[in-house]
Design an enzyme around this catalytic site. Structure first.
Site, PDB file in Angstrom:
ATOM      1  N   ASP A 115       0.834  -1.223   0.000  1.00 35.11           N
ATOM      2  CA  ASP A 115       0.000   0.000   0.000  1.00 35.11           C
ATOM      3  C   ASP A 115       0.863   1.265   0.000  1.00 35.11           C
ATOM      4  O   ASP A 115       0.375   2.336  -0.340  1.00 35.11           O
ATOM      5  CB  ASP A 115      -1.008   0.008   1.170  1.00 35.11           C
ATOM      6  CG  ASP A 115      -0.393  -0.194   2.531  1.00 35.11           C
ATOM      7  OD1 ASP A 115       0.441  -1.107   2.681  1.00 35.11           O
ATOM      8  OD2 ASP A 115      -0.731   0.570   3.455  1.00 35.11           O
ATOM      9  N   HIS A 141      -2.566   7.879   7.655  1.00 37.00           N
ATOM     10  CA  HIS A 141      -2.615   6.411   7.675  1.00 37.00           C
ATOM     11  C   HIS A 141      -3.591   5.968   8.764  1.00 37.00           C
ATOM     12  O   HIS A 141      -3.229   5.249   9.703  1.00 37.00           O
ATOM     13  CB  HIS A 141      -1.211   5.849   7.940  1.00 37.00           C
ATOM     14  CG  HIS A 141      -1.055   4.404   7.586  1.00 37.00           C
ATOM     15  ND1 HIS A 141      -1.531   3.400   8.386  1.00 37.00           N
ATOM     16  CD2 HIS A 141      -0.462   3.793   6.540  1.00 37.00           C
ATOM     17  CE1 HIS A 141      -1.222   2.227   7.837  1.00 37.00           C
ATOM     18  NE2 HIS A 141      -0.584   2.443   6.715  1.00 37.00           N
TER      19      HIS A 141
HETATM   20 ZN   LIG Z   1       0.649   0.980   5.834  1.00 38.99          ZN
HETATM   21 ZN   LIG Z   2       2.897  -1.122   6.701  1.00 37.93          ZN
END
Ligand SMILES: [Zn+2]
Ligand SMILES: [Zn+2]
Length: 301
Positions: free
Chosen positions: A69, A246
């Site tokens: 990701d 995040h």
């Molecule tokens: Zn991540």
């Molecule tokens: Zn990660």
């Protein structure tokens, strides 16, 4: 901006979920006339285009770790920035700095896209130098970039026992600093390298109390930082502004994901200083104070 001031823009504040609201992890730092990108998750090229940054004009791409990701947008930024159109046209090698594994990633991407590269060299006469890569790896804490008044320091964080290597970054320009935690659970190194930061950008993960009983949720949360623990980091670091990115908001069929308000409320149990929950395209102007700007689309509708 006066000298010593710089700008941080959160291009992607999401996680592996392919959300249209929160793209993959990616942060832009602009200092002087230089542009730096930290990680390049899903949609990084779209977000750079949205803020008007020519893809081919990025000075350095930094990587924190090799979870997909954080890197799946990389070939897009690298290859599209080489094209003659769409604000690209890079004619010098694509510069990448990351922990051990950066060479392997870039060499394999060059192999994966070899046919495209050969076609474009033959057809569009694009310069080979512009698609070449210039990769530097590191395997310990320390300065990984120092040029034109910009200093970037990498520091190891703790994303779990097998998710290694994983590094955060401290970006210094003049006497100002922004610190990025990368993916990590509560880690003293973030406090050590976060000291004196104007802006501290930290990851966070949260789930409803009932959901926290599930083993698979416990495994995910063990790789990240709870709001309460992030608050402990902020309280010991005391940045001018703490920001979340995040944002891992866990849910199941029975439990709704925690809201941003829930995450902030839980953070307030351990930290009472300046805090903002990041959004895609939120920008921070770092000067005497840290100013937050939310994205306003230049396009109608
Ligand atoms: Zn991540
Ligand atoms: Zn990660």
């Amino acid at each position: 901006m006066t000298s010593g001031d710089f700008r941080v823009t959160l291009l992607g504040t999401g996680v592996p979920i392919p959300s249209p609201d929160r793209f993959g992890p990616c942060t832009l730092v602009e200092a002087g006339n230089r542009k730096f990108v930290f990680d390049a998750g899903r949609g990084a090229a779209i977000r750079l285009y949205q803020v008007g940054i020519p893809l081919g004009r990025i000075d350095v791409q930094f990587l924190t770790h090799y979870h997909s990701d954080h890197t799946s947008g990389l070939p897009d930024v690298w290859l599209t920035g080489w094209l003659a159109s769409h604000f690209g046209r890079r004619t010098t090698p694509y510069r990448v700095i990351g922990p051990t594994g950066a060479h392997e990633l870039m060499e394999n991407l060059e192999r994966a896209y070899a046919r495209d590269i050969e076609i474009r060299v033959a057809d569009e006469k694009l310069p080979r130098a512009g698609v070449a890569t210039d990769v530097s790896e590191f395997d310990r804490d320390g300065v990984v970039y120092a040029q034109d008044g910009v200093k970037v320091i990498a520091f190891e964080v703790d994303h779990g026992d097998v998710i290694k290597p994983c590094y955060g970054y401290r970006f210094e320009y003049g006497d100002r600093a922004a610190v990025f935690s990368s993916d990590t659970r509560y880690n003293e190194n973030v406090i050590k390298y976060g000291k004196g930061a104007d802006l501290l950008v930290h990851e966070v993960a949260s789930a409803a109390p009932g959901l926290m009983q599930e083993a698979y949720i416990q495994r995910i949360v063990a790789h990240h930082t709870t709001p309460r623990d992030a608050g402990r980091i902020f309280a010991q670091t005391r940045p001018k502004l703490a920001a979340y990115t995040h944002i891992v908001a866990l849910a199941s069929e029975r439990f709704a994901p925690p809201t941003i308000d829930d995450i902030v409320t839980e953070t307030r149990q351990t930290y009472d200083g300046p805090l903002v929950a990041g959004e895609d395209l939120m920008a921070f102007d770092i000067g005497e104070t840290v100013t937050v700007r939310r994205w306003q689309s230049p396009w109608p509708g």
